[in-house]
Scaffold this motif. Structure first.
Motif, PDB file in Angstrom:
ATOM      1  N   PRO A 146      -0.229   5.770   0.734  1.00 10.17           N
ATOM      2  CA  PRO A 146       0.790   6.769   1.096  1.00 10.17           C
ATOM      3  C   PRO A 146       1.945   6.104   1.837  1.00 10.17           C
ATOM      4  CG  PRO A 146      -1.139   6.955   2.527  1.00 10.17           C
ATOM      5  CD  PRO A 146      -1.492   5.965   1.456  1.00 10.17           C
ATOM      6  N   PRO A 147       3.128   6.734   1.818  1.00 10.64           N
ATOM      7  CA  PRO A 147       4.315   6.115   2.438  1.00 10.64           C
ATOM      8  C   PRO A 147       4.144   5.774   3.904  1.00 10.64           C
ATOM      9  CG  PRO A 147       4.963   7.962   1.043  1.00 10.64           C
ATOM     10  CD  PRO A 147       3.469   7.976   1.110  1.00 10.64           C
ATOM     11  N   LEU A 186      14.095   0.263   6.100  1.00 13.22           N
ATOM     12  CA  LEU A 186      12.632   0.328   6.169  1.00 13.22           C
ATOM     13  C   LEU A 186      12.087   1.684   5.738  1.00 13.22           C
ATOM     14  CD1 LEU A 186      11.573  -1.719   9.339  1.00 13.22           C
ATOM     15  CD2 LEU A 186      11.654  -2.404   6.946  1.00 13.22           C
ATOM     16  N   PRO A 187      12.603   2.815   6.243  1.00 14.98           N
ATOM     17  CA  PRO A 187      12.077   4.090   5.742  1.00 14.98           C
ATOM     18  C   PRO A 187      12.325   4.283   4.251  1.00 14.98           C
ATOM     19  CG  PRO A 187      13.968   4.442   7.188  1.00 14.98           C
ATOM     20  CD  PRO A 187      13.558   3.031   7.344  1.00 14.98           C
ATOM     21  N   ALA A 188      13.480   3.836   3.754  1.00 15.57           N
ATOM     22  CA  ALA A 188      13.751   3.963   2.320  1.00 15.57           C
ATOM     23  C   ALA A 188      12.789   3.090   1.511  1.00 15.57           C
ATOM     24  CB  ALA A 188      15.197   3.577   2.024  1.00 15.57           C
ATOM     25  N   LEU A 189      12.526   1.888   1.982  1.00 14.99           N
ATOM     26  CA  LEU A 189      11.597   1.001   1.282  1.00 14.99           C
ATOM     27  C   LEU A 189      10.188   1.584   1.289  1.00 14.99           C
ATOM     28  CD1 LEU A 189      11.241  -1.697  -0.172  1.00 14.99           C
ATOM     29  CD2 LEU A 189      10.820  -2.771   2.049  1.00 14.99           C
ATOM     30  N   ALA A 190       9.780   2.185   2.416  1.00 13.91           N
ATOM     31  CA  ALA A 190       8.463   2.812   2.487  1.00 13.91           C
ATOM     32  C   ALA A 190       8.324   3.941   1.475  1.00 13.91           C
ATOM     33  CB  ALA A 190       8.213   3.331   3.903  1.00 13.91           C
ATOM     34  N   LEU A 191       9.399   4.715   1.281  1.00 12.24           N
ATOM     35  CA  LEU A 191       9.375   5.811   0.313  1.00 12.24           C
ATOM     36  C   LEU A 191       9.455   5.308  -1.125  1.00 12.24           C
ATOM     37  CD1 LEU A 191      11.759   8.419   1.996  1.00 12.24           C
ATOM     38  CD2 LEU A 191       9.297   8.627   1.683  1.00 12.24           C
ATOM     39  N   SER A 192      10.037   4.137  -1.337  1.00 11.35           N
ATOM     40  CA  SER A 192      10.318   3.671  -2.698  1.00 11.35           C
ATOM     41  C   SER A 192       9.150   2.939  -3.347  1.00 11.35           C
ATOM     42  CB  SER A 192      11.535   2.749  -2.680  1.00 11.35           C
ATOM     43  OG  SER A 192      11.240   1.514  -2.041  1.00 11.35           O
ATOM     44  N   ILE A 193       8.237   2.371  -2.555  1.00 11.11           N
ATOM     45  CA  ILE A 193       7.209   1.485  -3.117  1.00 11.11           C
ATOM     46  C   ILE A 193       6.331   2.204  -4.135  1.00 11.11           C
ATOM     47  CG2 ILE A 193       5.165   0.119  -2.569  1.00 11.11           C
ATOM     48  CD1 ILE A 193       7.759  -1.225  -1.826  1.00 11.11           C
ATOM     49  N   GLU A 194       5.825   3.384  -3.773  1.00  7.96           N
ATOM     50  CA  GLU A 194       4.942   4.117  -4.684  1.00  7.96           C
ATOM     51  C   GLU A 194       5.683   4.498  -5.969  1.00  7.96           C
ATOM     52  OE1 GLU A 194       2.148   8.164  -4.753  1.00  7.96           O
ATOM     53  OE2 GLU A 194       3.330   7.656  -2.986  1.00  7.96           O
ATOM     54  N   VAL A 195       6.925   4.940  -5.827  1.00  7.26           N
ATOM     55  CA  VAL A 195       7.721   5.320  -6.991  1.00  7.26           C
ATOM     56  C   VAL A 195       8.020   4.090  -7.851  1.00  7.26           C
ATOM     57  CG1 VAL A 195       9.884   6.364  -7.750  1.00  7.26           C
ATOM     58  CG2 VAL A 195       8.726   7.234  -5.714  1.00  7.26           C
ATOM     59  N   ALA A 196       8.350   2.982  -7.221  1.00  7.40           N
ATOM     60  CA  ALA A 196       8.630   1.748  -7.963  1.00  7.40           C
ATOM     61  C   ALA A 196       7.412   1.308  -8.773  1.00  7.40           C
ATOM     62  CB  ALA A 196       9.039   0.646  -6.988  1.00  7.40           C
TER      63      ALA A 196
END
Length: 316
Positions: A146-147, A186-196
């Motif tokens: 999870p993010p 950092l918050p954007a990267l945390a949200l993007s990993i699962e989607v990526a």
């Protein structure tokens, strides 16, 4: 073009219908909460008459259907009511918090597309090799995280250990774009990993299948270079199912923002909704839920429209 226009019209109609149903569910949940703002605001010393007067001011003495139609009509005009506790217009509170979410969500989506497309194309080109297997394993692992777990790891690695980025806080883009990027990364990267990870897996599968299609074989036989076949012919056809993954990622990004905002101390809509829910401020909760639903539906509509325009088969 007629087929595309018809399909786009259906998409818009479906979006409007879903939005109407979402507004009904949202308002119904608020009604089921049975919150009594009059008693809460006035305190224990309030008389029944005082409470009745304030309920009338809030419009809570009206039938449920009438209250819903009034609320929906006002919402269509941009009026989401006022906070029961601060009397501040809900639209003003959301207008102050929304840019935080939109800017971080936009950056998260850009990062997810860049990382996912790069990983997916690389895995497809090296299908069956060590690079392909590595990308597949990494994507499978990070897709289960999870993010907020990814966010904690990023804070430890990139904020506390190396101090490359701040661990929390926010600076508006209009104030200082570079500082905004430092705080938002950092918050954007945390949200993007699962989607990526989802984008990479879908794109890799689609491209491997497309590379074996007759049109790709024919393009190679006509002497087109490998890279032209890959990026001009194969990638365009492989993007359609990948766009569907991006569309489904909209709720993931918005939903993950709740924990991410708390973790990175961001003054966004999710924190506004959470704080309002904790004190029973129903108008603010309803407003934030409705605005969030609108953002998700508009994002899905945009992705579906792009999918129809890029892939003629999607029009059928």
């Amino acid at each position: 073009m007629n087929g595309a226009a018809t399909q786009l019209g259906r998409l818009v109609l479906t979006t409007v219908t879903v939005l109407l149903l979402a507004s009904m569910v949202t308002f119904g949940l608020g009604a089921l909460s049975k919150s009594n703002p009059a008693a809460t605001v006035l305190g224990e010393t309030a008389t029944e008459q005082d409470i009745a007067v304030m309920r009338e001011q809030f419009g809570l003495d009206q039938p449920l259907v009438e209250r819903y139609l009034t609320w929906l009509g006002d919402a269509l005009l941009g009026d989401l009511g006022r906070s029961w506790f601060t009397t501040v217009p809900v639209s003003d509170s959301i207008r102050q918090a929304l840019p935080v979410d939109l800017s971080i969500a936009a950056l998260a989506l850009v990062l997810a597309i860049l990382i996912g497309v790069a990983a997916g194309v690389t895995a497809a080109v090296r299908a069956g090799g060590i690079v392909d297997r590595t990308v597949t394993v990494v994507c499978s692992v990070v897709a289960t995280l999870p993010p907020f777990v990814i966010g904690i790891a990023l804070i430890v690695a990139l904020a506390l250990k190396t101090r490359l980025f701040p661990a929390g806080g926010y600076v508006a883009f209009g104030v200082d774009p570079l500082q905004w990027l430092r705080f938002a990364f950092l918050p954007a990267l945390a949200l993007s990993i699962e989607v990526a990870a989802g984008i990479a897996r879908q794109l890799r599968t689609s491209m491997v299948a497309a590379l074996d299609e007759n049109y790709a074989t024919g393009a190679r036989m006509r002497g087109f270079s490998h890279w032209r076949v890959l990026f001009v012919h194969v990638l365009r056809n492989a993007l359609s199912p990948t766009l569907a993954v991006i569309g489904m990622a909209m709720p993931l990004i918005i939903g993950g923002a709740v924990m991410t905002e708390k973790l990175f101390n961001l003054p966004g809509v999710a924190q506004l909704a959470l704080q309002s829910a904790q004190r029973g401020d129903v108008p603010v909760v309803l407003g934030t839920l409705l605005v969030t639903a609108v953002i998700v539906l508009i994002g899905n509509l945009s992705v579906n429209a792009l999918q129809v325009l890029l892939n003629p088969a999607a029009r059928r």
